[in-house]
Motif scaffolding. Sequence first.
Motif, PDB file in Angstrom:
ATOM      1  N   TYR A 276     -43.200  38.545 -21.848  1.00 49.46           N
ATOM      2  CA  TYR A 276     -43.807  39.345 -23.265  1.00 49.46           C
ATOM      3  C   TYR A 276     -44.686  40.368 -21.915  1.00 49.46           C
ATOM      4  N   GLU A 277     -44.852  40.501 -21.212  1.00 50.64           N
ATOM      5  CA  GLU A 277     -46.493  41.664 -20.751  1.00 50.64           C
ATOM      6  C   GLU A 277     -44.399  42.066 -20.325  1.00 50.64           C
ATOM      7  N   GLN A 281     -44.702  46.094 -21.379  1.00 58.35           N
ATOM      8  CA  GLN A 281     -44.702  47.710 -20.507  1.00 58.35           C
ATOM      9  C   GLN A 281     -43.217  48.197 -20.355  1.00 58.35           C
ATOM     10  N   ARG A 282     -42.566  47.688 -20.711  1.00 55.58           N
ATOM     11  CA  ARG A 282     -41.035  48.666 -21.057  1.00 55.58           C
ATOM     12  C   ARG A 282     -41.347  49.241 -22.784  1.00 55.58           C
ATOM     13  N   HIS A 283     -41.130  48.998 -23.684  1.00 60.05           N
ATOM     14  CA  HIS A 283     -41.836  49.447 -24.689  1.00 60.05           C
ATOM     15  C   HIS A 283     -42.453  50.839 -24.111  1.00 60.05           C
ATOM     16  N   GLU A 289     -39.160  53.207 -14.942  1.00 56.93           N
ATOM     17  CA  GLU A 289     -38.908  52.300 -14.455  1.00 56.93           C
ATOM     18  C   GLU A 289     -39.880  50.304 -14.332  1.00 56.93           C
ATOM     19  N   VAL A 290     -39.709  49.427 -15.599  1.00 53.60           N
ATOM     20  CA  VAL A 290     -40.268  48.436 -15.238  1.00 53.60           C
ATOM     21  C   VAL A 290     -39.356  47.185 -13.955  1.00 53.60           C
ATOM     22  N   GLU A 291     -40.208  46.536 -12.633  1.00 56.53           N
ATOM     23  CA  GLU A 291     -39.313  45.372 -13.027  1.00 56.53           C
ATOM     24  C   GLU A 291     -39.580  44.174 -13.558  1.00 56.53           C
ATOM     25  N   LYS A 292     -37.982  44.243 -13.390  1.00 53.91           N
ATOM     26  CA  LYS A 292     -38.170  42.915 -14.189  1.00 53.91           C
ATOM     27  C   LYS A 292     -38.373  41.930 -13.802  1.00 53.91           C
ATOM     28  N   PRO A 293     -38.851  40.676 -14.073  1.00 53.96           N
ATOM     29  CA  PRO A 293     -39.172  39.496 -13.447  1.00 53.96           C
ATOM     30  C   PRO A 293     -37.824  38.337 -13.681  1.00 53.96           C
TER      31      PRO A 293
END
Length: 353
Positions: A276-277, A281-283, A289-293
Amino acid sequence: MASNLKDYLAYYIECESPGYAVLITGEWGTGKTFQVKQALAEEERYYVSLYGLQTVDEVHSAVLAEMDPALAKVREIVDGIGNTAKDAGGLLSLGAIVPKITNAIVRKEVKADRILIFDDLERSGLDLDDRLGVINLYVEHHGCRVVAIAHDEILVDGFQRTKEKLFGHTIKIKPQVNEAFSEFCSSLQESENLEFLETHRAEIIGLFISSRVNSLRILRHTLQDLGRLHDILENDHLKNSAAMTELVGLFSALNMEVRAGNLSEDDLRNRSESSYEYEFQRHSQPNGEVEKPKLVVAGEKYATIDLRNNLLQDSLLIQMLIEGRYIQERIRESLNSSPHFIKIQEASPWKLV
């Protein structure tokens, strides 16, 4: 069984002194040895593993033991005499002539009536030239039909330049999942476990293919772990087909990802919160650029499975998949508190909501 492998080996076994070897390759755990042995009956093959063999003489001795156990016993006796004499010292030492005796026997007694299989080509302690030289000896000088099994991508670069001179045909193995599933299940002692796994065969195989791990060893371990999980479940659990489908899917997918090294203990901790975090952050940063878990990356491979599913709690998954501990009370408690099994009269209001 892959028809191209079976068909080619059926052709190759009919060749007399073909003058070339056949190379079987594939990724780790794809079942190369299993498929070759399935394609050739026991009376059609001599099987020698090169794993751990350090000298050419050790390879010849292994071939000798496979082709003629009686002569191999002679070798053992000679070895024993040589070692005893060597301990005695002086002129009694036979250590230097033992290889000569073995080589003389091998030159005389090599049989070309079956296909000679050299497995674990990349795991021998011999230099690459010596490994290929041994194969060439049996192909060129003894007229043998030789099959070498190897994960050749991990061998030195020189192998790519020299293998064409020795190997007339190369077959790349892909995992035969259905056959492997049946083989692994046949080794189970508990019939209830077998019935449970067969009920979910299509789901498990589908997840394995989606995982893209390709290692049948991982499939085998996953099936064994599912058997352990099944032994803990109660009849009420097993009768709920929707819950079992969800449980098998979640447990199998996470099991495969952990065993493949794609997920660690940290990735299993706080699964929902981390996902969810990431979405928040992505939205909130559409241009950043947000690193994917890793859990999100793994989850993208499974169309029907939500790896955040809390049917099995995070700490429980860590115990099972990381520590190898299956605590009956905790597993049952986790399942019983899920929407599949929760009892309205006993549940807290927040759980009902």
